[in-house]
Enzyme design. Structure first.
Site, mmCIF file in Angstrom:
data_model
loop_
_atom_site.group_PDB
_atom_site.id
_atom_site.type_symbol
_atom_site.label_atom_id
_atom_site.label_comp_id
_atom_site.label_asym_id
_atom_site.label_seq_id
_atom_site.Cartn_x
_atom_site.Cartn_y
_atom_site.Cartn_z
ATOM 1 N N THR A 118 0.653 -1.247 0.065
ATOM 2 C CA THR A 118 0.008 -0.001 -0.033
ATOM 3 C C THR A 118 0.962 1.337 0.029
ATOM 4 O O THR A 118 1.979 1.299 0.506
ATOM 5 C CB THR A 118 -1.077 -0.082 1.330
ATOM 6 O OG1 THR A 118 -1.541 1.364 1.503
ATOM 7 C CG2 THR A 118 -0.219 -0.328 2.323
ATOM 8 N N TYR A 142 -1.670 -0.153 10.158
ATOM 9 C CA TYR A 142 -1.961 -0.696 8.969
ATOM 10 C C TYR A 142 -0.718 -0.735 8.087
ATOM 11 O O TYR A 142 -0.216 -1.502 7.483
ATOM 12 C CB TYR A 142 -3.393 -0.273 8.307
ATOM 13 C CG TYR A 142 -3.330 -0.660 6.874
ATOM 14 C CD1 TYR A 142 -3.657 -1.888 6.502
ATOM 15 C CD2 TYR A 142 -3.349 0.432 5.758
ATOM 16 C CE1 TYR A 142 -3.818 -2.096 5.233
ATOM 17 C CE2 TYR A 142 -3.377 0.094 4.408
ATOM 18 C CZ TYR A 142 -3.614 -1.391 4.173
ATOM 19 O OH TYR A 142 -3.590 -1.752 2.834
#
Ligand code: UDP
Length: 338
Positions: A118, A142
């Site tokens: 990501t 995350y």
């Protein structure tokens, strides 16, 4: 015939991958625990093993039984605010699962690994478009859970001769152009999802989080990539590895940004529904401008986008939302038209 193992293959991005592989004549096996995925997103003939991708002995068995030669790893948790509330859950579902999977791959001699990462690994970038060699400073568990997975993969590749492609996704959006699957998570917070929910009358309005940023129209800027193009990037990554390509980390975006206001306008235009837009406070933790430098990806992979158009992305997201709404409620309520 050797197979490709897709973890999280019943999810939003993973299911696009599975269809793309199946259509290309690949042998595919899916491991998904269906915590956020949907079995009906999968083509009928693709075997689904309902299990956790971190269940190492089970994954080893699947590798052996199906002759897995490559792993594409999508399974994981993806909600940034949730990761703030439950960091250990994220390190388990993302980091520990990836460790187990890499270990299973190494033990069973699976030589190719493609990993969903990501743009959140960059945190707040010093320069945009952001390059892969920019400093990684995640702002959430995350982002760290994905970065730690990248590091493990890198080290495992050096030690055990695995080859990998890490793909760092920017803002994934849109839905299957044929309408078979899309984002179906209840309570999703993504901009385009919220906008198409407003366009289908499921929300009274959409809030624009911040209109006072130093950008041309004051709202944040994002690099949206169509989910079908992203799946094709993974296919290109697989071909690259099969052709003997060296391990590499690549940004996955189109390399140009649209503002939040432009994105909402695109949904208004394609839907013809003039839903309410409310200017609101900045959302804490938002990055102002996030756009990929895609030069490494374009130089490395044999990939060209097919849906690099905001209105196309919005139209596919809208068509999917309408289908979902009809299935869930039996009708489409129309928001007030101007
Ligand atoms: N956003 C917004 N209203 C919403 C949802 C999102 O203004 O209802 C903005 C958000 O503040 C950010 C951009 O849209 O600037 C993209 O947010 P999203 O959550 O889709 O993805 P992110 O880039 O945060 O991963």
């Amino acid at each position: 015939m050797a197979a490709v193992l897709v973890t999280g293959g019943a999810g939003y991005i993973g299911s696009h991958m599975v269809h793309a592989l199946a259509e290309a004549g690949e042998n595919v096996v899916v491991v998904d625990n269906l915590s956020t995925g949907f079995a009906q997103f999968l083509p009928q003939h693709v075997p689904l093993v309902i299990a956790d991708a971190g269940d190492e002995s089970l994954v080893e068995r699947v590798i052996g039984e199906h002759g897995v030669e490559s792993i594409i790893h999508f399974a994981g948790s993806v909600v940034v605010p949730e990761s703030m509330r439950d960091p250990l859950g994220y390190y388990r579902n993302n980091t520990m699962t990836t460790r187990s999977l890499i270990n299973a791959a190494v033990k069973r001699g699976v030589g190719r690994f493609i990993f969903s990462s990501t743009a959140a690994v960059y945190g707040n970038p010093d320069h945009v478009p952001v390059r892969e060699d920019a400093t990684t400073r995640p702002l959430s568990p995350y982002g760290f859970s994905k970065l730690m997975s990248e590091i493990m993969l890198h080290d495992a590749a050096s030690a055990y001769g695995l080859n990998y492609v890490v793909l760092r996704y920017f803002n994934v959006a849109g839905a299957d152009p044929k309408g078979r699957m899309g984002l179906a998570t209840i309570g999703a917070t993504h901009l385009l999802k919220i906008a198409v929910e407003a366009a289908t009358g499921q929300r009274a309005k959409i809030d624009v989080f911040g209109t006072d940023y130093p950008t041309p129209d004051g709202s944040c800027i994002r690099d949206f990539i169509h989910v079908a193009d992203l799946a094709e990037a993974h296919r290109a990554a697989l071909s690259y590895l099969r052709g003997g390509g060296a391990s590499v980390t690549l940004n996955c975006g189109y390399g140009r940004g649209y503002s939040v206001l432009e994105t909402i306008e695109a949904v208004r235009r394609v839907s013809g529904r003039n839903f309410a837009v409310q200017y609101a406070q900045r959302r804490p933790g938002d990055i102002m401008t996030m756009v990929a430098d895609t030069s490494r990806m374009r130089a490395t992979l044999d990939w060209a986008p097919r849906y690099d158009n905001l209105e196309t992305i919005a139209a596919h997201a809208l068509a999917w939302e309408e289908k979902l709404f009809r299935e869930r409620h039996g009708e489409v309520r129309h928001a007030a038209s101007a």
